[in-house]
Design a protein around this motif. Structure first.
Motif: not given
Length: 321
Positions: A250-251, A289, A291-292, A303-304, A306-307
């Motif tokens: 995702r990152w 957080r 985020e891509s 969508e961001p 919370d890990s």
């Protein structure tokens, strides 16, 4: 073949080579993680005596009678013994299946942050089986080696994305991690597999990077790629197997794929086969957080998340009541 998409990466040139050698290593990593999400890593410097000692002690525990192991029984995400039927990894993909044909001893991050709510969920003391005191010293040393190697791998991955070396490790100052010793006994112990039942069902891991020390076997690890479907994972006795998990995929905005994999049930032609894997799951600081990365590095903007809300949901999904 999958083996062509899962290269052997020697960390020697990354650690001590010049800029050109480091750039070549980073480029090969980027290519492999786009294709399969897996690498084999040599030159890692982990003492091979450590996994050998862990396996010897862990086998002594797993071969104890069930009544001796039962006091240590826990659920997925806790610290202790995951007995038969405790886990079904395919549910992480939303696919129903019978429970996985394995047992595990699980450890997790235990160094408190000082934030009571975080520590109560993610940084609790570990359990150790009193019957095998010889397990603790090699596991403790191995965990230290895995933490250092995982941060080094995240630095390599950042450079493979042409980002600053600390792009990921700035989020691993006080990370969570998990460590499973997975015992895959033979058919005499687990019985014949049910339809759709595996030693570990098809899934992707949940965190950033996973570092695996495994034994080869007919009922061993398989990797899935779009090009080849399911194939036996390549094996090198000198290498550790590394794959990235959902959070890192995702990152990267799905530039890299989380490595989809499974472990086959005991094979009919080798029903007595017994394997033991050491699996280190590295994550990040609680409540990072994620985020891509934007284009052109990333391909999909998620969508961001919370890990650790993400991780908890996945751990809950694979838990068998």
């Amino acid at each position: 073949m999958v083996s062509s998409q899962v290269p052997v990466i020697d960390l020697g040139p990354w650690r001590s080579g010049g800029p050109a050698a480091r750039a070549r290593t980073a480029a090969r990593v980027d290519e492999a993680l786009r294709a399969a999400g897996f690498l084999l890593v040599t030159g890692h410097g982990v003492d091979p005596a450590l996994p050998a000692r862990i396996r010897e002690a862990a086998r002594s525990f797993f071969r104890l009678p069930p009544e001796a192991k039962r006091p240590y029984a826990v659920s997925v995400g806790e610290r202790g013994w995951l007995g038969p039927g405790a886990e079904a990894n395919s549910y992480a993909e939303g696919t129903a299946s019978p429970p996985d044909l394995k047992e595990s001893w699980s450890w997790a991050a235990d160094d408190p942050t000082g934030v009571p709510s975080v520590d109560a969920e993610w940084f609790r003391p570990n359990a150790w089986p009193a019957e095998v005191p010889e397990l603790r010293p090699p596991v403790t040393a191995y965990l230290a080696a895995m933490r250092a190697l995982s941060d080094e791998l995240l630095e390599l991955l950042a450079v493979a994305l042409t980002l600053p070396e600390d792009h990921f490790t700035r989020h691993t100052g006080h990370p969570t991690w998990g460590f499973n010793v997975n015992w895959y006994p033979g058919a005499a112990t687990v019985g014949p597999p049910l339809p759709g039942q595996f030693r570990i069902g098809p899934h992707t891991d949940f965190g950033t990077v996973t570092v695996l020390d495994r034994e080869p076997g007919a009922g061993g690890l398989q990797i899935h790629t779009d090009a080849e479907g399911w194939q036996d994972a390549p094996y090198d006795p000198a290498a550790l197997t590394v794959n990235i998990g959902d959070l890192l995929a995702r990152w990267t905005g799905d530039r890299w794929r989380a490595g989809r994999h499974r472990v086959l049930p005991p094979p009919a032609h080798a029903p007595a086969e017994e394997l033991l894997s050491l699996v280190y799951f590295y994550e990040c600081d609680p409540h990072t957080r994620v985020e891509s990365l934007p284009a052109p590095l990333g391909r999909v903007v998620h969508e961001p998340v919370d890990s650790h809300a993400y991780l908890r949901a996945k751990l809950d999904a694979i838990s068998v009541s």
